[in-house]
Every structure is written in C-alpha cells, then in structure tokens.
Design an enzyme around this catalytic site. Structure first.
Site, PDB file in Angstrom:
ATOM      1  N   ASP A 116      10.242   5.348 -10.122  1.00  0.00           N
ATOM      2  CA  ASP A 116       9.892   5.907 -11.431  1.00  0.00           C
ATOM      3  C   ASP A 116      10.709   7.150 -11.767  1.00  0.00           C
ATOM      4  O   ASP A 116      11.088   7.370 -12.925  1.00  0.00           O
ATOM      5  CB  ASP A 116       8.400   6.258 -11.471  1.00  0.00           C
ATOM      6  CG  ASP A 116       7.530   5.047 -11.778  1.00  0.00           C
ATOM      7  OD1 ASP A 116       8.070   3.928 -11.866  1.00  0.00           O
ATOM      8  OD2 ASP A 116       6.292   5.220 -11.936  1.00  0.00           O
TER       9      ASP A 116
ATOM     10  N   SER B 139       0.817  -1.212   0.000  1.00  0.00           N
ATOM     11  CA  SER B 139       0.000   0.000   0.000  1.00  0.00           C
ATOM     12  C   SER B 139       0.855   1.268   0.000  1.00  0.00           C
ATOM     13  O   SER B 139       1.538   1.556  -0.971  1.00  0.00           O
ATOM     14  CB  SER B 139      -0.948  -0.038   1.207  1.00  0.00           C
ATOM     15  OG  SER B 139      -1.895   0.993   1.153  1.00  0.00           O
TER      16      SER B 139
ATOM     17  N   LYS C  13      -0.589  -4.337  -3.127  1.00  0.00           N
ATOM     18  CA  LYS C  13      -1.902  -3.777  -2.746  1.00  0.00           C
ATOM     19  C   LYS C  13      -1.980  -2.360  -3.307  1.00  0.00           C
ATOM     20  O   LYS C  13      -1.504  -1.410  -2.695  1.00  0.00           O
ATOM     21  CB  LYS C  13      -2.083  -3.762  -1.240  1.00  0.00           C
ATOM     22  CG  LYS C  13      -3.455  -3.233  -0.819  1.00  0.00           C
ATOM     23  CD  LYS C  13      -3.580  -3.125   0.683  1.00  0.00           C
ATOM     24  CE  LYS C  13      -4.913  -2.488   1.064  1.00  0.00           C
ATOM     25  NZ  LYS C  13      -5.009  -1.080   0.608  1.00  0.00           N
TER      26      LYS C  13
END
Length: 446
Positions: free
Chosen positions: A308, A297, A322
C-alpha cells in the site's frame, strides 16, 4: 419468625435483588430473558451428558465429552476459532515462543516414512551424526508408521536433560541401528538471512514468533545493511503468528507515523490502529517480497502494508486470505480458547479475508507431480482459500501419507536462484532497479 421462614424470605429478596441487577446491567427484560434461555439450553446439555454416561453402550469419560462439546460449539463459528485442550494449548505456546526441549531435527514424511530433512547445526541430533535422509522407524521402541506427524514431533520433544532412543534406517546401512540422544533447549530461529551477491540480501521469515522483529533487525545488521543495495524478503509458506511481530517487522521499513494495519471488531476495544513508531531503520533500498498461497495472516499484514505504501514490489502468487484476528485466552484447567475477535485491514482499507493479496507481479511455480491420496475422487479440485476439505481435518498416520514429492533431503544452506523461479525473477527486478538508479544518479550529476 421461624428460621425456615427467614431463609425463604431472604432467598426471595436475593432473587429480586439479582433480577434488579440484571435489569440495570442489561438494560431491560430482553437481556434477562436471553440469560434464562441460555441456562435452559445448558440444562439440556447436562441432561444429554447424563444420558450418555448412564446408557451409552461403552463407558465414556465425562471430560472428553465436555471437551468435544466445547470444540463443536467453536467449529460452527469460523475455521480459525478453536478450543485447545491442555496439551494442544501448551504446544501452541511453544511454537510462538520459538524454543523447546528437543533434539534439533527437521522432519517430514517422504515415501510414507518419517524422514530427517536436516539436523539443526550444533544440536544433539547434529552432534550424534544424524544425516539428512535418515528414516526414523522407531521412537522409544514405538513404530513411527503408526503415528501421525504431530504425534512424532511430540515424542521427540521433551524436558531438557531427558533422553530419547531412535531407531534409524540409513540407506547404506544393512538394517536399523539405535541412537540415544539427550534433549536440550532448542532455539528455533524464524529468521534466516543470506548475501546473494551484487549487494542483494535475502531474508526468510518462516513464522512470526516472539523474537522475530529483533531477530530480523539483528540478521540484517550482520549482513551489513550499510552496504546492502537491495533486499528480497521471503514470506512464502509463512502461516503467520503474532500480530505485534508483524507490526515490528513492518516498522523497520516504513516512515514514522505511516499506518501499518488497523483492526475492527464488534467490541470497541478491538478497534485498534498500529503505525510505524521508530521510522525506517534501513535506508530505502529496492525491495521485493515473495508470497504464495501459503502466506497468511501476519505475512499478509506485512506484505499488504508495504504494498500500500509502495515500499516493496510483491511477487509470486495470491496469498491465502486470512484477515481475521484471534485472541488467545488461557482457561482454568490449562486449556485455551482461540477466538476470532476482529478483522484487520491494510492501510488503504483493504480486507484480505477470504480474498487474499494479489501480487504486483504474478510468477507461478511449476507444480510437482504428487500421487493422489488414496480413495480421493477423480478430478478432485483444490480447496478454496480459507476452506478446508473435511478429509484434511483428520491427520493421517505416517504410513498413510504420501508426503511431498518435491521435498529436498539435504542440509538447507539457503535459496538457490537457479532452481527457484520466483527468487530468480526477484533478483532480475532488483538488478534492473540498481542499474536504473545508478543511471539516474549519474545523469543528475552530469
């Protein structure tokens, strides 16, 4: 005209008016039919409830039956949507706030006994002389072996100023002895930091609570980020928490305007974008983030964003996966609803849900040999990420749990690179990057 005729006429007008309102709001007869169908099904629910109360072999409590019905309704949606009765909802609020009335003991199950991992410094448990490794055999006269771990935690917690009596079994003592402690407000810090030497800072985030972003900023400032030349951010076994805190943490390391995460849901107001607002508050030192299968999460949001943007190297094993957002709604009777309302995506548009985040560098850790749960079929495989085996949904009593064979019973002073393979590898990478950076600086100066 008689009053009865007037009433019937008024009721008819009311029905017609309500029908028109439904048609205007819903946009057609299809929605009206759907609403009527839902009410018919609710009628069946009340019929079943009445039949159970009137005819079941044992007396039942209507409230328990209704709660069970709501719970079942949410279980068919996904593993993360859930109904929380008042006591469970209150416990969830305590966990996210990071403070509660208690004794300041970290506990776990070891050798099928409730065991103290470590007392938190300065708390009632620490001042009373509770030691790591102490076995708690009774809480207020109740045998702990008949409790689940969650039940034991609830009994240890309570309002500030109230007392609790523990029966302690210590290795060197001839038998159990009792200690009575007075509960205080315990502040649980989700952030711990340590200087590993050579300018490398180690920061551990155990969960994303209401103060995590501020606590992280404070912890790094106390270490002296001006002299810090590299950082390890440990998100292993961090189950997540509050989305806004994941955003705050990411904001500390990204440039202003860089996208952190975006969410998409069925309703437009669930489509949100979160970007760094303040600009990186720490100079861009080399950074390694540690993750594993217990990172989920909010942990995946932070790791995904920094991966990224190539702000950090992700090291460890694949994360849990998740990638959904749960909205928590308080209900009128003190209970709560946790409902999945959207899915989140990393800046590059990756959905981690059910897949997990793959580290840049995969480093496995040796698995401890843990005795199998009694009654489990031979050769039973681990459950897939995002899926729970049915037997895991029901918490076992302490006397039935094997516990974690790798659990270290001691005061937790911090990580040890000598025994932590992933941390050791992270430090090697950071030291190499420091050497390379110094070489480039020296070369450019010449």
């Amino acid at each position: 005209m008689r009053s009865g005729d007037l009433f019937r006429k008024g009721r008819k007008c009311l029905v017609v008016s309500l029908t028109l309102v439904l048609l205007i709001i819903g946009g057609g007869s299809h929605e009206v039919t759907a609403v009527e169908g839902n009410y018919e099904r609710l009628k069946v629910f009340t019929e079943v409830l009445s039949l159970i109360q009137a005819n079941y072999v044992e007396e039942t409590k209507p409230g328990d039956l209704i709660y069970s019905g709501i719970k079942g309704m949410l279980e068919v949606l996904d593993p993360h949507s859930a109904f929380m009765p008042p006591d469970t909802f209150k416990e969830m609020q305590v966990e996210t706030q990071g403070s509660f009335g208690g004794l300041g003991i970290e506990i776990a199950v070891k050798d099928r006994m409730l065991t103290v991992v470590a007392p938190i410094e300065g708390t009632p448990a620490d001042r009373a002389g509770i030691h790591p490794g102490d076995r708690i055999v009774k809480i207020d006269g109740n045998q702990t072996k008949e409790m689940t771990l969650m039940e034991a935690v609830k009994k240890l917690r309570g309002p500030k100023g109230t007392s609790v009596t523990l029966a302690i079994l210590r290795e060197e003592s001839p038998g159990p002895f009792e200690l009575t402690l007075v509960r205080e407000v315990i502040e649980v810090k989700s952030v711990k930091a340590k200087d590993l030497g050579d300018g490398i800072a180690y920061v551990r985030i155990s969960a994303f609570q209401e103060r995590t972003g501020k606590d992280l900023l404070k912890a790094i400032e106390q270490l002296g980020h001006g002299v810090m030349s590299a950082m390890v951010l440990d998100l292993r076994n961090n189950p997540g928490g509050l989305l806004n805190q994941a955003v705050q943490v990411s904001d500390l390391f990204l440039d202003q305007g860089q996208l952190i995460v975006y969410t998409e849901g069925r309703i437009k107001n669930q489509n949100l974008r979160f970007s760094a607002e303040h600009g990186a508050q720490f100079h861009r030192v080399p950074m390694v983030i540690l993750v594993n299968g217990g990172s989920a999460s909010a942990s995946e949001i932070v790791a995904g964003a920094l991966q990224d943007w190539k702000r950090a190297v992700i090291l460890g094993t694949k994360t849990f996966g998740k990638g959904s957002v749960q909205t928590v709604v308080p209900l009128s009777d003190g209970s709560g609803l946790r409902l999945t309302t959207a899915k989140y995506f990393t800046p590059k548009g990756r959905s981690i849900h059910g897949v997990g985040l793959v580290p840049d560098i995969i480093v496995e850790t040796p698995r401890p040999t843990v005795a199998k749960v009694q009654g489990g079929p031979p050769g039973e495989k681990e459950s897939e990420p995002g899926k729970e085996r049915p037997e895991k949904r029901q918490e076992k009593k302490i006397s039935e749990e094997e516990g974690d064979a790798s659990l270290q019973i001691s005061r937790r002073d911090g990580p040890d690179p000598n025994s932590d393979i992933q941390l050791k590898r992270a430090m090697e990478i950071l030291k190499a990057s420091q050497i390379i950076e110094k070489g480039f600086v020296k070369g450019s100066a010449g």
